[in-house]
Design a protein around this motif. Structure first.
Motif, PDB file in Angstrom:
ATOM      1  N   VAL A 145      90.501   7.943  72.457  1.00  0.00           N
ATOM      2  CA  VAL A 145      90.626   8.793  73.621  1.00  0.00           C
ATOM      3  C   VAL A 145      92.051   8.453  73.876  1.00  0.00           C
ATOM      4  O   VAL A 145      92.617   7.907  73.986  1.00  0.00           O
ATOM      5  N   ARG A 146      92.501   9.444  73.908  1.00  0.00           N
ATOM      6  CA  ARG A 146      94.401   9.376  74.015  1.00  0.00           C
ATOM      7  C   ARG A 146      94.861  10.652  75.011  1.00  0.00           C
ATOM      8  O   ARG A 146      94.264  10.616  76.581  1.00  0.00           O
ATOM      9  N   LYS A 147      96.061   9.181  75.144  1.00  0.00           N
ATOM     10  CA  LYS A 147      97.472   9.826  76.065  1.00  0.00           C
ATOM     11  C   LYS A 147      97.308  11.682  76.091  1.00  0.00           C
ATOM     12  O   LYS A 147      97.184  12.320  74.736  1.00  0.00           O
ATOM     13  N   ALA A 148      97.852  12.353  77.406  1.00  0.00           N
ATOM     14  CA  ALA A 148      98.178  13.598  76.464  1.00  0.00           C
ATOM     15  C   ALA A 148      99.272  13.771  75.896  1.00  0.00           C
ATOM     16  O   ALA A 148     100.127  13.091  75.722  1.00  0.00           O
ATOM     17  N   GLY A 149      99.094  14.419  74.760  1.00  0.00           N
ATOM     18  CA  GLY A 149     100.305  14.993  73.966  1.00  0.00           C
ATOM     19  C   GLY A 149      99.974  14.323  73.404  1.00  0.00           C
ATOM     20  O   GLY A 149     101.139  14.583  72.421  1.00  0.00           O
ATOM     21  N   LYS A 150      99.167  13.198  72.664  1.00  0.00           N
ATOM     22  CA  LYS A 150      98.583  13.013  71.318  1.00  0.00           C
ATOM     23  C   LYS A 150      98.373  13.290  70.437  1.00  0.00           C
ATOM     24  O   LYS A 150      98.506  12.791  68.976  1.00  0.00           O
ATOM     25  N   LEU A 151      97.550  14.526  70.427  1.00  0.00           N
ATOM     26  CA  LEU A 151      96.930  15.049  69.730  1.00  0.00           C
ATOM     27  C   LEU A 151      97.316  16.048  68.849  1.00  0.00           C
ATOM     28  O   LEU A 151      97.305  17.454  70.641  1.00  0.00           O
ATOM     29  N   PRO A 152      96.714  17.373  67.863  1.00  0.00           N
ATOM     30  CA  PRO A 152      97.587  18.637  67.873  1.00  0.00           C
ATOM     31  C   PRO A 152      96.054  19.328  68.651  1.00  0.00           C
ATOM     32  O   PRO A 152      94.860  19.025  68.748  1.00  0.00           O
ATOM     33  N   PRO A 153      96.093  20.302  68.826  1.00  0.00           N
ATOM     34  CA  PRO A 153      95.400  21.024  69.635  1.00  0.00           C
ATOM     35  C   PRO A 153      94.195  21.732  68.969  1.00  0.00           C
ATOM     36  O   PRO A 153      94.707  21.663  67.423  1.00  0.00           O
ATOM     37  N   PRO A 154      93.611  22.142  69.060  1.00  0.00           N
ATOM     38  CA  PRO A 154      92.916  22.355  70.721  1.00  0.00           C
ATOM     39  C   PRO A 154      92.292  20.530  70.677  1.00  0.00           C
ATOM     40  O   PRO A 154      91.780  19.643  70.413  1.00  0.00           O
ATOM     41  N   VAL A 155      92.323  20.612  72.451  1.00  0.00           N
ATOM     42  CA  VAL A 155      92.107  19.604  72.996  1.00  0.00           C
ATOM     43  C   VAL A 155      91.376  19.847  74.037  1.00  0.00           C
ATOM     44  O   VAL A 155      91.358  20.373  74.772  1.00  0.00           O
ATOM     45  N   LEU A 156      90.127  18.324  74.281  1.00  0.00           N
ATOM     46  CA  LEU A 156      89.696  18.831  75.995  1.00  0.00           C
ATOM     47  C   LEU A 156      90.625  17.567  76.793  1.00  0.00           C
ATOM     48  O   LEU A 156      90.792  16.451  75.466  1.00  0.00           O
ATOM     49  N   GLY A 157      90.388  18.005  77.755  1.00  0.00           N
ATOM     50  CA  GLY A 157      91.810  16.824  78.745  1.00  0.00           C
ATOM     51  C   GLY A 157      90.772  16.573  79.822  1.00  0.00           C
ATOM     52  O   GLY A 157      90.105  17.800  80.757  1.00  0.00           O
ATOM     53  N   ARG A 158      90.401  15.807  80.392  1.00  0.00           N
ATOM     54  CA  ARG A 158      90.931  15.305  81.678  1.00  0.00           C
ATOM     55  C   ARG A 158      91.305  14.860  82.721  1.00  0.00           C
ATOM     56  O   ARG A 158      92.570  13.443  82.197  1.00  0.00           O
TER      57      ARG A 158
ATOM     58  N   GLU B 239      92.803  12.939  77.009  1.00  0.00           N
ATOM     59  CA  GLU B 239      92.430  13.806  75.520  1.00  0.00           C
ATOM     60  C   GLU B 239      91.747  13.933  74.739  1.00  0.00           C
ATOM     61  O   GLU B 239      91.911  12.424  74.028  1.00  0.00           O
ATOM     62  N   ILE B 240      90.776  14.373  74.376  1.00  0.00           N
ATOM     63  CA  ILE B 240      89.813  14.204  73.000  1.00  0.00           C
ATOM     64  C   ILE B 240      90.166  15.975  71.804  1.00  0.00           C
ATOM     65  O   ILE B 240      90.327  16.873  72.743  1.00  0.00           O
ATOM     66  N   PRO B 241      89.749  14.663  70.854  1.00  0.00           N
ATOM     67  CA  PRO B 241      89.751  16.565  70.286  1.00  0.00           C
ATOM     68  C   PRO B 241      88.992  17.646  70.609  1.00  0.00           C
ATOM     69  O   PRO B 241      87.589  17.577  70.181  1.00  0.00           O
ATOM     70  N   ALA B 242      88.810  18.469  70.806  1.00  0.00           N
ATOM     71  CA  ALA B 242      88.324  19.802  71.315  1.00  0.00           C
ATOM     72  C   ALA B 242      87.439  19.899  69.207  1.00  0.00           C
ATOM     73  O   ALA B 242      85.828  20.570  69.940  1.00  0.00           O
ATOM     74  N   ASP B 243      87.488  20.151  68.422  1.00  0.00           N
ATOM     75  CA  ASP B 243      86.911  20.419  66.911  1.00  0.00           C
ATOM     76  C   ASP B 243      87.434  19.222  66.152  1.00  0.00           C
ATOM     77  O   ASP B 243      88.105  18.528  65.925  1.00  0.00           O
ATOM     78  N   GLY B 244      86.502  19.123  65.125  1.00  0.00           N
ATOM     79  CA  GLY B 244      86.688  18.353  63.954  1.00  0.00           C
ATOM     80  C   GLY B 244      85.874  16.999  64.143  1.00  0.00           C
ATOM     81  O   GLY B 244      85.204  16.225  63.103  1.00  0.00           O
ATOM     82  N   ILE B 245      85.250  17.450  65.287  1.00  0.00           N
ATOM     83  CA  ILE B 245      84.636  15.659  65.377  1.00  0.00           C
ATOM     84  C   ILE B 245      83.212  15.983  66.592  1.00  0.00           C
ATOM     85  O   ILE B 245      83.240  16.730  67.827  1.00  0.00           O
ATOM     86  N   ASP B 246      82.022  16.508  66.494  1.00  0.00           N
ATOM     87  CA  ASP B 246      80.247  16.354  67.114  1.00  0.00           C
ATOM     88  C   ASP B 246      79.983  16.225  68.002  1.00  0.00           C
ATOM     89  O   ASP B 246      80.160  14.372  67.274  1.00  0.00           O
ATOM     90  N   LEU B 247      80.308  15.785  68.924  1.00  0.00           N
ATOM     91  CA  LEU B 247      80.121  14.423  69.972  1.00  0.00           C
ATOM     92  C   LEU B 247      78.611  14.451  70.695  1.00  0.00           C
ATOM     93  O   LEU B 247      78.240  13.813  70.955  1.00  0.00           O
ATOM     94  N   GLN B 248      78.206  15.982  70.364  1.00  0.00           N
ATOM     95  CA  GLN B 248      77.185  16.247  70.790  1.00  0.00           C
ATOM     96  C   GLN B 248      75.724  15.063  70.365  1.00  0.00           C
ATOM     97  O   GLN B 248      75.784  14.670  69.770  1.00  0.00           O
ATOM     98  N   GLY B 249      75.264  14.233  71.564  1.00  0.00           N
ATOM     99  CA  GLY B 249      74.158  13.797  71.393  1.00  0.00           C
ATOM    100  C   GLY B 249      74.318  12.336  70.737  1.00  0.00           C
ATOM    101  O   GLY B 249      73.649  11.452  70.923  1.00  0.00           O
ATOM    102  N   ARG B 250      76.164  12.009  71.301  1.00  0.00           N
ATOM    103  CA  ARG B 250      76.529  10.379  70.168  1.00  0.00           C
ATOM    104  C   ARG B 250      76.186   9.359  71.536  1.00  0.00           C
ATOM    105  O   ARG B 250      76.130  10.016  72.295  1.00  0.00           O
ATOM    106  N   ARG B 251      75.645   8.729  71.080  1.00  0.00           N
ATOM    107  CA  ARG B 251      75.644   7.395  71.913  1.00  0.00           C
ATOM    108  C   ARG B 251      76.886   6.260  71.715  1.00  0.00           C
ATOM    109  O   ARG B 251      77.336   6.033  71.200  1.00  0.00           O
ATOM    110  N   VAL B 252      77.443   6.790  73.110  1.00  0.00           N
ATOM    111  CA  VAL B 252      78.818   5.963  73.280  1.00  0.00           C
ATOM    112  C   VAL B 252      79.036   4.881  73.942  1.00  0.00           C
ATOM    113  O   VAL B 252      78.558   4.707  75.379  1.00  0.00           O
ATOM    114  N   LEU B 253      79.511   3.879  73.863  1.00  0.00           N
ATOM    115  CA  LEU B 253      80.255   2.487  74.811  1.00  0.00           C
ATOM    116  C   LEU B 253      81.469   3.323  74.551  1.00  0.00           C
ATOM    117  O   LEU B 253      82.678   3.301  73.588  1.00  0.00           O
TER     118      LEU B 253
END
Length: 192
Positions: A98-111, A123-137
């Protein structure tokens, strides 16, 4: 103001040896830096903990012990990357930076969020990684005001992931960050 161990018990009432070992290591090796990164802030430097092989192993083991059935470990920029990679390897899980802003190529999701000495965006990648339903620590080094961890959890959930737990090495209780994270179980290896 001097900080020291206050209560080393995690959220869970059952203490396990990995949590006890890690708590003792952190209390023994942490380095405090006054007026860093800005005047009035007392920075908790965990570099000596991570540089000690036994202490780093104990911290990773403790974080693994609270990871449950997570299939993805989200480490927050930047020290969370170190911890997240070790925990993911031990749990046979994937790892997401989970990166600080500006460290990932677009598209990204940010908060965006506020922290004790300013504002920031994660920010995290907006594509390339399917996070739907993933169980995250979600893992980070320090819980201060809770802004960073709260933003990370919101960001992951907005992408479809289920945040199982948040875990940190150190919690600075006076900043009351835990109060900003009521929706997620939270484990701290050491509270000061």
């Amino acid at each position: 103001m001097e900080h020291g161990p206050v209560d080393t018990s995690p959220v869970s009432t059952d203490r396990t040896p990995p949590l006890d070992l890690a708590s003792a290591d952190v209390a023994r090796l942490i380095r405090w830096a006054d007026d860093f990164p800005t005047s009035g802030v007392r920075f908790a430097d965990l570099t000596p903990v991570f540089a000690n092989a036994d202490a780093f192993r104990d911290v990773v083991d403790a974080l693994v012990s609270v990871g449950g059935d997570a299939d993805l470990i989200a480490g927050i920029d930047a020290r969370g990357f170190l911890l997240g990679a070790g925990v993911a390897r031990a749990m046979n899980a994937g790892v997401l930076a989970v990166r600080k802003a500006g460290k990932l190529p677009p598209p990204v999701l940010g908060r965006s969020y506020s922290l004790e000495y300013g504002t920031a965006t994660l920010e995290i990648p907006a594509d390339g990684i399917d996070l739907q339903g993933r169980r995250v620590l979600v893992i980070d080094d320090v819980l201060a005001t809770g802004g960073t961890l709260g933003a990370a959890a919101e960001l992951l959930e907005a992408a479809g992931a289920h945040v199982l737990r948040i875990a940190v090495v150190l919690e600075i209780e006076a900043l009351r960050g835990r109060e900003r994270l009521p929706a997620h179980p939270l484990t701290s290896l050491l509270k000061v």
